[in-house]
Write an enzyme that holds these catalytic residues in place. Structure first.
Site, PDB file in Angstrom:
ATOM      1  N   ASN A   9       0.874  -1.168   0.000  1.00 53.32           N
ATOM      2  CA  ASN A   9       0.000   0.000   0.000  1.00 53.32           C
ATOM      3  C   ASN A   9       0.913   1.220   0.000  1.00 53.32           C
ATOM      4  O   ASN A   9       1.535   1.524   1.007  1.00 53.32           O
ATOM      5  CB  ASN A   9      -0.891  -0.023   1.257  1.00 53.32           C
ATOM      6  CG  ASN A   9      -1.705   1.259   1.414  1.00 53.32           C
ATOM      7  OD1 ASN A   9      -1.766   2.089   0.494  1.00 53.32           O
ATOM      8  ND2 ASN A   9      -2.325   1.429   2.574  1.00 53.32           N
ATOM      9  N   HIS A  96      -9.397   1.552   5.299  1.00 46.65           N
ATOM     10  CA  HIS A  96      -8.082   1.695   5.961  1.00 46.65           C
ATOM     11  C   HIS A  96      -8.241   2.628   7.167  1.00 46.65           C
ATOM     12  O   HIS A  96      -9.010   3.590   7.112  1.00 46.65           O
ATOM     13  CB  HIS A  96      -7.068   2.257   4.971  1.00 46.65           C
ATOM     14  CG  HIS A  96      -5.661   2.157   5.483  1.00 46.65           C
ATOM     15  ND1 HIS A  96      -5.157   3.059   6.395  1.00 46.65           N
ATOM     16  CD2 HIS A  96      -4.683   1.246   5.252  1.00 46.65           C
ATOM     17  CE1 HIS A  96      -3.912   2.698   6.691  1.00 46.65           C
ATOM     18  NE2 HIS A  96      -3.603   1.609   6.013  1.00 46.65           N
ATOM     19  N   SER A 204       3.828  -2.196  10.243  1.00 44.69           N
ATOM     20  CA  SER A 204       5.284  -2.293  10.398  1.00 44.69           C
ATOM     21  C   SER A 204       5.851  -3.640   9.953  1.00 44.69           C
ATOM     22  O   SER A 204       6.777  -4.165  10.575  1.00 44.69           O
ATOM     23  CB  SER A 204       5.697  -1.975  11.843  1.00 44.69           C
ATOM     24  OG  SER A 204       5.340  -0.644  12.163  1.00 44.69           O
TER      25      SER A 204
HETATM   26  P1  13P Z   1       3.284   0.362   7.615  1.00 41.40           P
HETATM   27  O1  13P Z   1       3.718  -0.927   6.970  1.00 41.40           O
HETATM   28  O2  13P Z   1       4.008   1.562   7.122  1.00 41.40           O
HETATM   29  O3  13P Z   1       3.246   0.229   9.112  1.00 41.40           O
HETATM   30  O4  13P Z   1       1.757   0.594   7.155  1.00 41.40           O
HETATM   31  C1  13P Z   1       0.838  -0.439   7.271  1.00 41.40           C
HETATM   32  C2  13P Z   1      -0.391  -0.077   6.546  1.00 41.40           C
HETATM   33  O5  13P Z   1      -1.104   0.832   6.923  1.00 41.40           O
HETATM   34  C3  13P Z   1      -0.683  -0.817   5.306  1.00 41.40           C
HETATM   35  O6  13P Z   1      -1.961  -0.523   4.843  1.00 41.40           O
END
Ligand code: 13P
Length: 241
Positions: A9, A96, A204
């Protein structure tokens, strides 16, 4: 056998020029990717056309990051499902936490968007997850079950991906313990009428924790934010062992 689904994403990152440069480095890494893994890039609306052209003939599926529930109308700033399908989009992220938190997205509008995406032939990636405060006060299960109950009303579960994204783990480097993510995903699966729905973990995810996350039996894939922006890093994630 549930499908393994690895999605990036990009959020609000990358111009069309950046996107083309990314693919030059990312695509060759897929030569090593086991065939049964579904690989998706969910990109800003402005990148969809150029991505669609550049992904032609590759195994990467194109995803968007939101969709409106009407097919057309006076909705300034919105994009409809037929518009996305015309560009070759086959997946769309819906609900989201950043949409819920900053743009007033509710479970009711999430539900309408899910149905519109499916009606147009796309597979929605529904995001659910709790805040830090909800987790600390022991509400994780209740919050997620309530989201699922409203979000999935009238939604076809045979054409659906769910992403469990604990909000406190997004962009913080503070990954949810893989066993805990596995436990919550098991709870989500218990709520579904179709146990084959792929359920991802997001928050993460990095090249150095992907192998451990994917070793969990309930976790069918990942939804990756920051680490999907770097072609070599996302290549490592897609090629997890
Ligand atoms: P990160 O991988 O940057 O923590 O973001 C996760 C996310 O929101 C994917 O949709």
């Amino acid at each position: 056998m549930r499908k393994k689904v690895i999605a990036g994403n990009w959020k609000m990152y990358k111009t069309q020029a950046d996107a083309q440069e990314y693919l030059q480095e990312f695509l060759p890494q897929l030569d090593e990717t086991p065939e049964e893994r579904e690989v998706i890039l969910c990109v800003p609306f402005t990148d969809l056309a150029v991505m669609s052209r550049n992904l032609h003939g590759s195994r990467v599926r194109l995803g968007a990051q939101n969709v409106h529930w009407e097919s057309e109308g006076a909705f300034t700033g919105e994009v409809s499902a037929p518009m996305l399908v015309e560009l070759g989009v086959s997946y769309v992220v819906i609900g989201h936490s950043e949409r819920r938190q900053y743009f007033g997205e509710t479970d009711e509008t999430v539900n309408q968007r899910l149905k519109a995406a499916q009606a147009a032939g796309m597979v929605p990636i529904l995001c659910v997850g709790e805040t830090k405060q909800q987790r600390d006060s022991g509400q994780t299960e209740d919050v997620i079950l309530k989201q699922l109950a409203i979000d999935l009303e009238g939604v076809e579960q045979s054409r659906l991906v769910i992403a469990y994204e604990p909000i406190w783990a997004i962009g913080t480097g503070d990954t949810c313990e893989s066993k805990e993510a596995n436990r919550v995903i098991g709870i989500i699966r218990n709520q579904l009428s179709n146990s084959d729905v792929p359920i991802q973990y997001g928050g993460s995810v990095k090249p150095d924790n992907i192998d451990e996350i994917m070793a969990q039996p309930e976790i069918d894939g990942v939804l990756v934010g920051g680490a999907s922006l770097v072609p070599s890093g996302f290549g490592r994630i897609v090629n997890y062992s």
